[in-house]
Design a protein around this motif. Structure first.
Motif, mmCIF file in Angstrom:
data_model
loop_
_atom_site.group_PDB
_atom_site.id
_atom_site.type_symbol
_atom_site.label_atom_id
_atom_site.label_comp_id
_atom_site.label_asym_id
_atom_site.label_seq_id
_atom_site.Cartn_x
_atom_site.Cartn_y
_atom_site.Cartn_z
ATOM 1 N N TYR A 46 0.838 -1.203 0.000
ATOM 2 C CA TYR A 46 0.000 0.000 0.000
ATOM 3 C C TYR A 46 0.871 1.251 0.000
ATOM 4 O O TYR A 46 0.650 2.189 -0.769
ATOM 5 N N TYR A 49 2.833 2.028 -3.259
ATOM 6 C CA TYR A 49 2.047 2.643 -4.335
ATOM 7 C C TYR A 49 2.170 4.164 -4.282
ATOM 8 O O TYR A 49 2.188 4.827 -5.327
ATOM 9 N N GLU A 116 -9.787 -0.255 -11.174
ATOM 10 C CA GLU A 116 -9.219 0.357 -12.363
ATOM 11 C C GLU A 116 -8.587 -0.681 -13.292
ATOM 12 O O GLU A 116 -8.435 -0.445 -14.478
ATOM 13 N N GLN A 117 -8.203 -1.816 -12.752
ATOM 14 C CA GLN A 117 -7.566 -2.847 -13.552
ATOM 15 C C GLN A 117 -8.564 -3.462 -14.526
ATOM 16 O O GLN A 117 -9.774 -3.510 -14.257
ATOM 17 N N TYR A 165 -1.817 -3.439 -2.839
ATOM 18 C CA TYR A 165 -1.722 -2.635 -4.058
ATOM 19 C C TYR A 165 -3.111 -2.282 -4.592
ATOM 20 O O TYR A 165 -3.367 -1.139 -5.005
ATOM 21 N N SER A 169 -4.538 1.463 -5.177
ATOM 22 C CA SER A 169 -4.765 1.920 -6.553
ATOM 23 C C SER A 169 -6.229 2.141 -6.883
ATOM 24 O O SER A 169 -6.543 2.725 -7.929
ATOM 25 N N ASN A 170 -7.135 1.685 -6.021
ATOM 26 C CA ASN A 170 -8.566 1.840 -6.305
ATOM 27 C C ASN A 170 -9.307 2.623 -5.225
ATOM 28 O O ASN A 170 -10.539 2.719 -5.270
ATOM 29 N N THR A 205 -3.790 13.225 -9.298
ATOM 30 C CA THR A 205 -2.417 12.782 -9.058
ATOM 31 C C THR A 205 -1.913 13.384 -7.753
ATOM 32 O O THR A 205 -2.405 14.432 -7.311
ATOM 33 N N PRO A 232 -9.679 7.265 -7.988
ATOM 34 C CA PRO A 232 -8.363 6.778 -7.576
ATOM 35 C C PRO A 232 -7.240 7.748 -7.928
ATOM 36 O O PRO A 232 -7.323 8.456 -8.932
ATOM 37 N N THR A 234 -3.067 8.581 -8.596
ATOM 38 C CA THR A 234 -1.808 8.008 -9.093
ATOM 39 C C THR A 234 -0.661 8.913 -8.696
ATOM 40 O O THR A 234 -0.842 10.115 -8.498
#
Length: 237
Positions: A46, A49, A116-117, A165, A169-170, A205, A232, A234
Motif C-alpha cells: 500500500y 504505491y 481500475e484494472q 496494491y 490503486s482503487n 495525481t 483513484p 496516481t
C-alpha cells in the motif's frame, strides 16, 4: 484429472492422510508469524504505491488479527476437506475455486466493486490462484508438507501484496485539507501522524512530497479535514 489421481490412491487401499502431529506452541507461533508477515506485506505494498518506503509500514492490530484469522480459516478448511473421503472428493473442486473467490469478494466489498484494472487481467490472476490452490490441495492430500508449506507461503505473499496494491490503486474517498495555496490528501497514518501529500484534484495525481502532521498538532491548529471522492489517485512521475 484430480478425481483420477484420488481414485487410484483409494483403490490401492492406501491411507491418503497420514497422521501429522504439530505441537500447539509451534502451530500458534507459525500462525502468529505468518499473520505479522502477511499484514506487513500488505501494508508495504500500500505504501509503495504512494512512494513511501517500507520503513514506514506501521502494522495495526486489526490487520494482524485479520491476517491470522484468514490463515486459521484456510488451514481448518484444508484439514477438514482432507480428513474425510466424501469431503475430499468435493474439496478437490470446491476449495481451489471457493478460496480465491472469497478473497476477491472481500476485496470487492472493500472497494465497492470498482477497480481500475482490466477485467481480463483480474480473470487471469484469479485463474492463476485457482491453479495454485489446486496444487496446494494435492500436496496436502499426499502429505508433501514441505512443498505444501512453501507453496502456501508463496500464495500468502502474493495475495497480501496484491491486496495492498489493489486497495491503494482503487481507493476513492480521502480526507483533504487546504494549506495555503495547495490541497493535501491524507494517504496514510504512521503511528501518531497523518501522512499528507499534495494532490491535483483535476488530474487525480499526488506529488511525491510528504507532510507528517501529528494528531495533537492537527487538533491544536484546528485543521479542517473534509472527506471527498477524489480518487483513484496516481503518483505523479
Amino acid at each position: 484429472m484430480l478425481s483420477t489421481w484420488f481414485g487410484k490412491r483409494e483403490l490401492n487401499d492406501v491411507s491418503v492422510v497420514r497422521r501429522f502431529e504439530l505441537s500447539e506452541g509451534l502451530g500458534l507461533g507459525a500462525v502468529t508469524g505468518l499473520g505479522y508477515f502477511a499484514a506487513y506485506l500488505s501494508e508495504s505494498a500500500y505504501k509503495a504505491y504512494f512512494g513511501l518506503p517500507s520503513l514506514y509500514a506501521d502494522i495495526s492490530l486489526n490487520a494482524i488479527v485479520l491476517a491470522m484469522s484468514c490463515i486459521v480459516v484456510v488451514g481448518l478448511l484444508f484439514w477438514v476437506f482432507t480428513q474425510h473421503d466424501h469431503l475430499r472428493r468435493t474439496g478437490q473442486y470446491l476449495l481451489p475455486v471457493l478460496l480465491p473467490l472469497s478473497v476477491g469478494l472481500m476485496l470487492g466489498l472493500k472497494l465497492d466493486f470498482r477497480v481500475e484494472q482490466s477485467l481480463l487481467l483480474i480473470v487471469f490472476y484469479l485463474l492463476l490462484f485457482i491453479l495454485f490452490m489446486a496444487a496446494l490441495f494435492i500436496l496436502a492430500v499426499y502429505k508433501q508438507w514441505v512443498s505444501a508449506g512453501a507453496l502456501f507461503i508463496v500464495i500468502m505473499m502474493s495475495v497480501s501484496s496484491a491486496s495492498g496494491y489493489l486497495v491503494a490503486s482503487n481507493q476513492v474517498e480521502y480526507l483533504v485539507v487546504r494549506k495555503g495555496n495547495a490541497t493535501y490528501a491524507v494517504v496514510d497514518v504512521y503511528k501518531e501522524s497523518l501522512v499528507l501529500m499534495p494532490v491535483d484534484l483535476k488530474k487525480r495525481t499526488v506529488k511525491p512530497e510528504y507532510l507528517f502532521v501529528d494528531h495533537k498538532t492537527e487538533i491544536q491548529s484546528a485543521m479542517q479535514l473534509q472527506k471527498k471522492r477524489i480518487g483513484p489517485l496516481t503518483l505523479e512521475q
